[in-house]
Scaffold this motif. Structure first.
Motif, PDB file in Angstrom:
ATOM      1  N   ALA A 158      -7.255   0.884  -8.827  1.00 45.12           N
ATOM      2  CA  ALA A 158      -6.756   1.037  -7.461  1.00 45.12           C
ATOM      3  C   ALA A 158      -7.598   2.067  -6.717  1.00 45.12           C
ATOM      4  O   ALA A 158      -8.017   3.066  -7.289  1.00 45.12           O
ATOM      5  N   PRO A 159      -7.841   1.835  -5.446  1.00 43.59           N
ATOM      6  CA  PRO A 159      -8.675   2.762  -4.680  1.00 43.59           C
ATOM      7  C   PRO A 159      -7.957   4.077  -4.389  1.00 43.59           C
ATOM      8  O   PRO A 159      -6.745   4.106  -4.194  1.00 43.59           O
ATOM      9  N   ARG A 160      -8.716   5.162  -4.361  1.00 42.64           N
ATOM     10  CA  ARG A 160      -8.172   6.471  -3.979  1.00 42.64           C
ATOM     11  C   ARG A 160      -8.149   6.638  -2.469  1.00 42.64           C
ATOM     12  O   ARG A 160      -7.326   7.350  -1.925  1.00 42.64           O
ATOM     13  N   VAL A 161      -9.088   6.000  -1.795  1.00 46.00           N
ATOM     14  CA  VAL A 161      -9.220   6.141  -0.349  1.00 46.00           C
ATOM     15  C   VAL A 161      -9.158   4.750   0.283  1.00 46.00           C
ATOM     16  O   VAL A 161      -9.764   3.814  -0.224  1.00 46.00           O
ATOM     17  N   VAL A 162      -8.442   4.672   1.396  1.00 43.99           N
ATOM     18  CA  VAL A 162      -8.448   3.446   2.187  1.00 43.99           C
ATOM     19  C   VAL A 162      -9.134   3.765   3.501  1.00 43.99           C
ATOM     20  O   VAL A 162      -8.776   4.722   4.184  1.00 43.99           O
ATOM     21  N   LEU A 163     -10.143   2.975   3.819  1.00 44.24           N
ATOM     22  CA  LEU A 163     -10.853   3.108   5.088  1.00 44.24           C
ATOM     23  C   LEU A 163     -10.308   2.063   6.050  1.00 44.24           C
ATOM     24  O   LEU A 163     -10.255   0.882   5.712  1.00 44.24           O
ATOM     25  N   GLY A 164      -9.902   2.492   7.212  1.00 44.90           N
ATOM     26  CA  GLY A 164      -9.366   1.586   8.219  1.00 44.90           C
ATOM     27  C   GLY A 164     -10.374   1.368   9.323  1.00 44.90           C
ATOM     28  O   GLY A 164     -10.873   2.333   9.908  1.00 44.90           O
ATOM     29  N   LEU A 165     -10.686   0.102   9.591  1.00 50.55           N
ATOM     30  CA  LEU A 165     -11.689  -0.225  10.600  1.00 50.55           C
ATOM     31  C   LEU A 165     -11.079  -1.156  11.647  1.00 50.55           C
ATOM     32  O   LEU A 165     -10.899  -2.339  11.393  1.00 50.55           O
ATOM     33  N   PRO A 166     -10.744  -0.644  12.827  1.00 47.64           N
ATOM     34  CA  PRO A 166     -10.299  -1.501  13.918  1.00 47.64           C
ATOM     35  C   PRO A 166     -11.531  -2.123  14.592  1.00 47.64           C
ATOM     36  O   PRO A 166     -12.358  -1.405  15.152  1.00 47.64           O
ATOM     37  N   ALA A 167     -11.664  -3.422  14.487  1.00 48.01           N
ATOM     38  CA  ALA A 167     -12.860  -4.097  14.998  1.00 48.01           C
ATOM     39  C   ALA A 167     -12.573  -4.759  16.346  1.00 48.01           C
ATOM     40  O   ALA A 167     -11.477  -5.274  16.575  1.00 48.01           O
ATOM     41  N   PHE A 168     -13.596  -4.755  17.190  1.00 46.53           N
ATOM     42  CA  PHE A 168     -13.496  -5.468  18.463  1.00 46.53           C
ATOM     43  C   PHE A 168     -14.882  -5.880  18.933  1.00 46.53           C
ATOM     44  O   PHE A 168     -15.604  -5.092  19.558  1.00 46.53           O
ATOM     45  N   ASN A 169     -15.276  -7.082  18.553  1.00 49.59           N
ATOM     46  CA  ASN A 169     -16.447  -7.730  19.139  1.00 49.59           C
ATOM     47  C   ASN A 169     -17.735  -6.913  19.034  1.00 49.59           C
ATOM     48  O   ASN A 169     -18.456  -6.755  20.010  1.00 49.59           O
ATOM     49  N   ARG A 170     -18.038  -6.405  17.835  1.00 44.24           N
ATOM     50  CA  ARG A 170     -19.281  -5.656  17.627  1.00 44.24           C
ATOM     51  C   ARG A 170     -20.080  -6.216  16.450  1.00 44.24           C
ATOM     52  O   ARG A 170     -20.505  -5.468  15.575  1.00 44.24           O
TER      53      ARG A 170
END
Length: 99
Positions: A3-15
């Protein structure tokens, strides 16, 4: 893979022009005990294809697209909610930009 220790959150919008370089940078890190949660607010096939190409090599990559545009703040909230729901035991969360 554990299981991952860190979660990276990426809000994407047309890039899609910068997203691949962003993901290459993330996955070139020496530490790999992280998950990546991408929520696409533009529901772009290009963004989906880029993220899924990385997901085929890295198992803790999650992509989803909003059914309708939420706007910047609501999409950031959605990313955090999905990250916590998918990886509730991860002790750390960090934001990542799509550019």
């Amino acid at each position: 893979m554990s299981a991952p220790r860190v979660v990276l959150g990426l809000p994407a919008f047309n890039r899609p022009d910068t997203l691949a370089r962003t993901l290459e940078s993330l996955f070139s890190q020496t530490r790999r005990d992280f998950a990546l949660v991408v929520v696409d607010d533009a529901n772009s096939e290009e963004t989906r294809a880029i993220v899924e190409s990385f997901a085929s090599e890295y198992p803790h990559v999650h992509y989803e697209a909003n059914q309708k545009r939420l706007g910047m703040v609501a999409n950031w909230r959605r990313v955090f909610e999905r990250a916590r729901a998918l990886y509730p035991a991860a002790p750390y969360f960090a934001w990542v930009s799509d550019h």
